[in-house]
Structures are given as structure tokens and as C-alpha cells.
Enzyme design. Structure first.
Site, PDB file in Angstrom:
ATOM      1  N   GLY A  91       0.826  -1.234   0.073  1.00  0.00           N
ATOM      2  CA  GLY A  91       0.087   0.001   0.031  1.00  0.00           C
ATOM      3  C   GLY A  91       0.905   1.266  -0.154  1.00  0.00           C
ATOM      4  N   HIS A  98       7.864   6.773   5.421  1.00  0.00           N
ATOM      5  CA  HIS A  98       7.374   7.451   6.492  1.00  0.00           C
ATOM      6  C   HIS A  98       6.423   6.576   7.145  1.00  0.00           C
ATOM      7  CE1 HIS A  98       5.097   6.829   2.625  1.00  0.00           C
ATOM      8  NE2 HIS A  98       3.602   6.816   3.272  1.00  0.00           N
TER       9      HIS A  98
HETATM   10  P1  5GP Z   1       1.541   5.723   1.868  1.00  0.00           P
HETATM   11  O1  5GP Z   1       0.467   4.981   1.162  1.00  0.00           O
HETATM   12  O2  5GP Z   1       2.696   6.060   0.571  1.00  0.00           O
HETATM   13  O3  5GP Z   1       2.000   4.991   3.011  1.00  0.00           O
HETATM   14  O4  5GP Z   1       0.927   6.951   2.225  1.00  0.00           O
HETATM   15  C1  5GP Z   1       1.203   8.401   1.465  1.00  0.00           C
HETATM   16  C2  5GP Z   1       0.446   9.236   2.433  1.00  0.00           C
HETATM   17  O5  5GP Z   1       0.866  10.520   1.908  1.00  0.00           O
HETATM   18  C3  5GP Z   1      -1.085   9.236   1.900  1.00  0.00           C
HETATM   19  O6  5GP Z   1      -1.828   8.977   3.241  1.00  0.00           O
HETATM   20  C4  5GP Z   1      -1.538  10.413   1.380  1.00  0.00           C
HETATM   21  O7  5GP Z   1      -2.635  11.163   1.652  1.00  0.00           O
HETATM   22  C5  5GP Z   1      -0.506  11.480   1.695  1.00  0.00           C
HETATM   23  N1  5GP Z   1      -0.003  12.462   0.676  1.00  0.00           N
HETATM   24  C6  5GP Z   1       0.288  12.208  -0.323  1.00  0.00           C
HETATM   25  N2  5GP Z   1       0.648  13.283  -1.136  1.00  0.00           N
HETATM   26  C7  5GP Z   1       0.767  14.246  -0.188  1.00  0.00           C
HETATM   27  C8  5GP Z   1       1.211  15.683  -0.137  1.00  0.00           C
HETATM   28  O8  5GP Z   1       1.458  16.277  -0.990  1.00  0.00           O
HETATM   29  N3  5GP Z   1       1.225  16.429   1.100  1.00  0.00           N
HETATM   30  C9  5GP Z   1       0.608  15.645   2.210  1.00  0.00           C
HETATM   31  N4  5GP Z   1       0.691  16.605   3.462  1.00  0.00           N
HETATM   32  N5  5GP Z   1       0.249  14.332   2.265  1.00  0.00           N
HETATM   33  C10 5GP Z   1       0.329  13.657   1.264  1.00  0.00           C
END
Ligand code: 5GP
Ligand code: ZN
Length: 108
Positions: A91, A98
Site C-alpha cells: 500500500g 514515512h
Molecule cells: P503511503 O500510502 O505511501 O504509505 O502514504 C502516503 C500518504 O501521503 C497518503 O496517506 C497520502 O494522503 C499522503 N500524501 C500524498 N501526497 C501528499 C502531499 O503532497 N502532502 C501531504 N501532506 N500528504 C500527502
């Protein structure tokens, strides 16, 4: 890393709702929150994912978790979830390590 959105945020090339920052990491609000409180704890160094950790990354990894605990405490979260999505199949959408801090379901 060029074209990495989280590098751009930690370098302040694009804005985010920043909660905390030090020399190693940044905490900012998730732009599409999945919980009443949804923070992302992000190392300033570009590391792709948990699967790409090297031996010398152990310290930053523990700092991410420690800061998550500190930020949760600051806003009185009694319970919360800490999540690393790892790789596309896990996911992970943003290829910059992060930690998700999710909580606040009972605080509103
Ligand atoms: P992943 O699915 O990669 O673990 O989570 C990435 C997270 O980053 C998602 O929850 C998404 O909403 C968040 N996200 C994506 N792009 C941005 C952005 O430009 N700014 C912020 N603050 N969050 C972001
Ligand atoms: Zn990056």
C-alpha cells in the site's frame, strides 16, 4: 531526491501543514487524512522504504518512532496506530519512507 514529493516538502519547496521539525525529520499532516488525527513522520534523508533500510539507518528509524510517541503525547492521544506501508503491494504510494500516526477517534 529529485521529483520526490516528500523531499520537496522536507526541503520546503512545496508547502505542508508542519507540526514539528528537527535536523533529522519532519512531522506534517496527511493531505488526505484517514483518521481525525493523521500525521506523517518523515526522515529528511531520502530512504525509499523499510525494505531499503541499511544498517546505518537504525538510528533514524528509532527517532521516527520516538517522535511519533512525543507528538501523540502532546495532543493527549491515549491510543493510536503507527503504520509503515512497505512497497506497492503493502500500500505504499510515496516512495520516501514515512511513518503514519493515526488516532483521535475518541477525542472528538
Ligand atoms: P503511503 O500510502 O505511501 O504509505 O502514504 C502516503 C500518504 O501521503 C497518503 O496517506 C497520502 O494522503 C499522503 N500524501 C500524498 N501526497 C501528499 C502531499 O503532497 N502532502 C501531504 N501532506 N500528504 C500527502
Ligand atoms: Zn524523497
Amino acid at each position: 531526491m529529485k521529483n520526490c514529493i516528500f523531499c520537496k516538502i522536507t526541503n520546503k519547496e512545496i508547502p505542508a501543514d508542519i507540526i514539528f521539525e528537527n535536523e533529522d525529520l519532519m512531522v506534517f499532516k496527511d493531505a488526505s487524512p484517514s483518521a481525525p488525527i493523521h500525521y506523517l513522520i518523515v526522515p529528511k534523508e531520502h530512504i525509499q522504504s523499510i525494505a531499503h533500510l541499511e544498517n546505518n539507518h537504525k538510528e533514524i528509524l528509532s527517532k521516527l518512532i520516538y517522535i511519533a510517541k512525543e507528538e501523540a503525547k502532546k495532543i493527549n492521544l491515549k491510543g493510536y496506530k503507527l503504520i509503515f506501508n512497505v512497497g506497492k503491494d503493502g500500500g505504499q504510494v510515496i516512495d520516501h519512507l514515512h511513518l503514519h500516526l493515526l488516532g483521535g477517534w475518541n477525542n472528538k
